[in-house]
Design a protein around this motif. Structure first.
Motif, PDB file in Angstrom:
ATOM      1  N   VAL A  40       3.908  -3.677  -5.118  1.00 33.93           N
ATOM      2  CA  VAL A  40       2.562  -3.668  -4.114  1.00 33.93           C
ATOM      3  C   VAL A  40       1.660  -4.735  -4.027  1.00 33.93           C
ATOM      4  CG1 VAL A  40       3.517  -1.026  -5.549  1.00 33.93           C
ATOM      5  CG2 VAL A  40       0.927  -3.279  -6.254  1.00 33.93           C
ATOM      6  N   ILE A  57      -1.728  -5.848   9.539  1.00 36.44           N
ATOM      7  CA  ILE A  57      -1.245  -5.538  11.027  1.00 36.44           C
ATOM      8  C   ILE A  57      -2.259  -5.138  11.892  1.00 36.44           C
ATOM      9  CG2 ILE A  57       0.652  -3.686   9.993  1.00 36.44           C
ATOM     10  CD1 ILE A  57      -1.308  -1.349   9.558  1.00 36.44           C
ATOM     11  N   ARG A 115      -0.094  -5.794   0.287  1.00 33.57           N
ATOM     12  CA  ARG A 115      -0.668  -5.585   1.132  1.00 33.57           C
ATOM     13  C   ARG A 115      -0.052  -6.189   2.304  1.00 33.57           C
ATOM     14  NH1 ARG A 115      -6.156  -2.574   0.748  1.00 33.57           N
ATOM     15  NH2 ARG A 115      -6.938  -2.908  -1.119  1.00 33.57           N
ATOM     16  N   MET A 116       0.411  -5.354   3.309  1.00 31.68           N
ATOM     17  CA  MET A 116       0.656  -6.713   5.025  1.00 31.68           C
ATOM     18  C   MET A 116      -0.282  -6.349   6.251  1.00 31.68           C
ATOM     19  SD  MET A 116       4.406  -5.347   7.063  1.00 31.68           S
ATOM     20  CE  MET A 116       4.935  -6.468   5.958  1.00 31.68           C
ATOM     21  N   THR A 133      -5.301  -4.144   6.939  1.00 30.26           N
ATOM     22  CA  THR A 133      -3.781  -4.128   6.068  1.00 30.26           C
ATOM     23  C   THR A 133      -3.073  -2.487   5.855  1.00 30.26           C
ATOM     24  OG1 THR A 133      -5.024  -3.994   3.967  1.00 30.26           O
ATOM     25  CG2 THR A 133      -4.654  -6.282   5.166  1.00 30.26           C
ATOM     26  N   LYS A 134      -1.724  -2.133   5.437  1.00 29.41           N
ATOM     27  CA  LYS A 134      -1.090  -1.339   4.736  1.00 29.41           C
ATOM     28  C   LYS A 134      -1.107  -1.759   3.463  1.00 29.41           C
ATOM     29  CE  LYS A 134       3.105  -1.910   7.692  1.00 29.41           C
ATOM     30  NZ  LYS A 134       3.693  -1.415   8.222  1.00 29.41           N
ATOM     31  N   TRP A 135      -0.591  -0.519   3.061  1.00 27.98           N
ATOM     32  CA  TRP A 135      -0.001  -1.109   1.703  1.00 27.98           C
ATOM     33  C   TRP A 135       1.507  -0.587   1.964  1.00 27.98           C
ATOM     34  CZ3 TRP A 135      -2.915  -1.769  -3.193  1.00 27.98           C
ATOM     35  CH2 TRP A 135      -3.302  -1.671  -2.626  1.00 27.98           C
ATOM     36  N   ILE A 136       2.586  -1.761   1.222  1.00 25.33           N
ATOM     37  CA  ILE A 136       3.876  -1.892   1.225  1.00 25.33           C
ATOM     38  C   ILE A 136       4.215  -1.126  -0.484  1.00 25.33           C
ATOM     39  CG2 ILE A 136       3.888  -2.861   3.359  1.00 25.33           C
ATOM     40  CD1 ILE A 136       4.735  -5.321   1.530  1.00 25.33           C
ATOM     41  N   ALA A 137       5.406  -0.859  -0.708  1.00 27.71           N
ATOM     42  CA  ALA A 137       5.678  -1.081  -1.666  1.00 27.71           C
ATOM     43  C   ALA A 137       7.366  -1.359  -2.028  1.00 27.71           C
ATOM     44  CB  ALA A 137       5.224   0.689  -2.998  1.00 27.71           C
TER      45      ALA A 137
END
Lengths: 417, 417
Positions: free
Chosen positions: B110, B115, B112-113, B405-409
């Motif tokens: 996990v 954006i 963050r990306m 940022t959004k979270w990514i997993a």
């Protein structure tokens, strides 16, 4: 009813407390958190009595079983709250932390220092455990909190807030760092939107609440809105994995905002995937709905209406759609998704990367259950909720997301040329 | 006058452009930035003609010399804009950057990306160079921008925005990524506050504008408010340094929001510091004002009124106050400061650290000039302004502060137990 001026006095009290709290030692804040844990342990009877009264009134008021469940403070939930308070106390204190110091060509050292926000206004539904979790996180972050919980939980919240205030006082901190709005009148929400003393407002709930707060609030708002969450099953995906993720997303805890609500499946897999999914769901009470193409494969399921695509069920209902491409899935999600949690099941690397980059949601997952959109699961330790607002904190919010930074500069007489 | 519906159509155009821009390649964005730099070089005559017309109208309208200066696009300012565009193009692209990936116990990765925000609304005063700087930074961050500049700069802005749109189009990007509101009617500000298509509103200006926007806006607001900035000269401070910092803060560029407006001096130093400061200011046109205690040392200066303590002069005026302690200085700053830029001159380490920690301002300095509160000076490369809002970005805002940022997993079939 309570007069607006009286409510504004609560904001002022919280503001005054926040000024002391911003300077409080980590030790004092942790003592208060542990004091609260101790009270939850030692004075369980008082909490249970208040909670029983809330549950009884709610039952007479005809609250649904699902909502009664959310209202209940049982032994398990109290044990989790105690463990959570101890965890938050054990976490490093974020306040005063200095980040990214660099030295400019003139020798000036510049960086950022982490600071509290001030006073957080929190408007939430009827889960009394949120009262403790939110207060603990805002306290650790050096903020005061003004709580406005759901009316069904009012008696439980009163006892919990009283315990928190005693714990603060015992730790030498201002008890007004945790304040409960003394009414569950809906007009109080509007008053909170207009309080100059609040530095942030967090509304957690349905569309109407979020829209009201967005329109009226004069301070920053971090909305915690509903989750109309999708799983896209790509061509060539591991269908067994897709079934497992769908099942977990839908039935593990259907009443939560990170539950799965819709499945989009690529046409190349639909004929194999949909019957397998239906079989896997046999043992559950999940009601399937589908678009026309899904219903040519599973003719016995109910037809989906236009409203289905934008509805958060929070219930054992799942709607299925067959799509012809990743693009169609992306367009559907952009149109109907609520920027909460979106997942893809794929073995195709460029599709995984494109989905990650292009989907605008607080958490985007590849080959994992949407149920992981949770502060504890993502490694924050605890959460006040999941922000669907993009600025400041998009997604799960823990202690750090309840702070901000200011710039600092350390010089030796530098002036600007 | 322009109909509200027509203005809302501008918001929709910007929103549509932002969706393409969020996916634009770094190369396309940089080509547009360099194309704009090239136009500023090659077509200077068109810019100068429009700017001359603005200046002429403003002069007839009786604008002050200071304001006329801010409106002027001379050779030096155009050269700076060209250099700035080239610098922004050379910076790494923030979009898609992945931060802080960790692996959870179940193997789920996990992080963050980074954006874009979407569409930025920018309401600003009459400096036409801000049109170029703000558009360049929002473009680099993958956003669209809707500009509402001051009416005095309207002709200059029209030409600059037209050049930007040509550069976008030439780079294969939607020209609506940079849009100028086609009116300088004040009602347009209210319309912008109500546009659902704006993801962020940045108002830069005086108290009235900021208050209007805070009250009316339905989207996040990052206010860029005035700077009522202090220097506190501590007991035992290097007085020569204190004089140098005061001089630099006040006279190097008095019309800016990071200029020094007030000096608080400890009583132990006042009798030596104030006469030295007065001597150092002899060659300048600075008017000194002082509280009673300052005037017992410098009897010839004007008395300060209550209004002086909260006024941003943006002019060659400096108000002096004698205080008995660091605490008194901190209280004065908390009461009258505007959370912009605050400085201490001290040799006492605990006082330096306490000032750094306790003063709530976007930049807090020790032994350095407040004029360093500037994106370029703090190492951001460029800035859209200085936010005095605490959430998301407190202080100088560059490209990164115009993103989120959004979270990514990334999983391999993980489900929640």
């Amino acid at each position: 009813m309570i007069a607006p001026s009286e409510l504004h006095a609560y904001g002022l009290r919280a503001k005054t407390a926040s000024q002391t709290l911003a300077k409080a030692s980590p030790q004092a804040k942790n003592t208060a958190l542990l004091g609260m844990a101790e009270r939850l342990r030692a004075r369980r009877a008082e909490i249970e009595a208040a909670n029983r009264a809330d549950l009884e009134a709610a039952r007479l008021g005809g609250l649904s079983t699902a909502k009664l469940d959310r209202l209940r403070l049982d032994e398990k939930i109290l044990a989790d709250l105690i463990a959570g308070l101890e965890q938050v106390a054990a976490m490093p204190d974020p306040i005063g932390e200095i980040e990214g110091i660099t030295t400019r060509p003139n020798g000036l050292q510049v960086g950022r220092m982490r600071i509290p926000l001030g006073v957080v206004g929190f408007i939430y539904e009827s889960r009394p455990n949120a009262t403790v979790e939110a207060s603990a996180l805002t306290l650790k972050a050096g903020n005061a909190i003004l709580l406005r919980g759901g009316k069904e939980a009012f008696r439980s919240n009163q006892v919990l807030v009283e315990f928190f205030r005693e714990s603060l006082s015992e730790a030498g901190l201002p008890e007004d760092a945790v304040l409960l709005v003394p009414t569950t009148d809906r007009a109080a929400i509007l008053e909170m939107c207009h309080m100059e003393t609040l530095d942030l407002l967090i509304p957690r709930g349905g569309k109407d609440l979020i829209e009201l707060v967005r329109r009226e609030a004069r301070m920053p708002v971090l909305a915690h809105a509903e989750g109309v969450n999708h799983l896209y099953v790509d061509a060539g995906a591991d269908l067994e994995m897709a079934v497992r993720i769908t099942l977990n997303g839908k039935v593990q805890r259907p009443g939560t905002c990170n539950a799965l609500e819709k499945v989009l499946v690529h046409a190349a897999e639909a004929e194999r995937f949909l019957p397998r999914l239906e079989t896997a769901l046999t043992a559950t009470a999940v009601e399937l709905r589908g678009d026309e193409r899904a219903r040519t494969i599973l003719p016995q399921i109910n037809p989906a209406t236009e409203a289905d695509w934008s509805t958060e069920y929070l219930d054992l209902i799942l709607t299925l759609k067959v799509v012809d491409s990743l693009e169609e899935a992306l367009e559907h999600i952009a149109r109907y998704g609520s920027h909460h949690t979106e997942a893809i099941c794929t073995n195709h690397h460029p599709h995984a990367m494109r989905f990650l980059r292009e989907v605008d949601a607080s958490l985007v997952l590849v080959n994992a259950s949407p149920r992981f959109n949770d502060g504890f699961q993502l490694g924050l330790g605890a959460e006040i909720g999941i922000s669907t607002s993009k600025l400041h904190a998009y997604g799960v919010m823990g202690v750090r997301e309840l702070t901000t930074t200011k710039w600092i500069a350390l010089g030796s007489g530098q002036i600007r040329e």
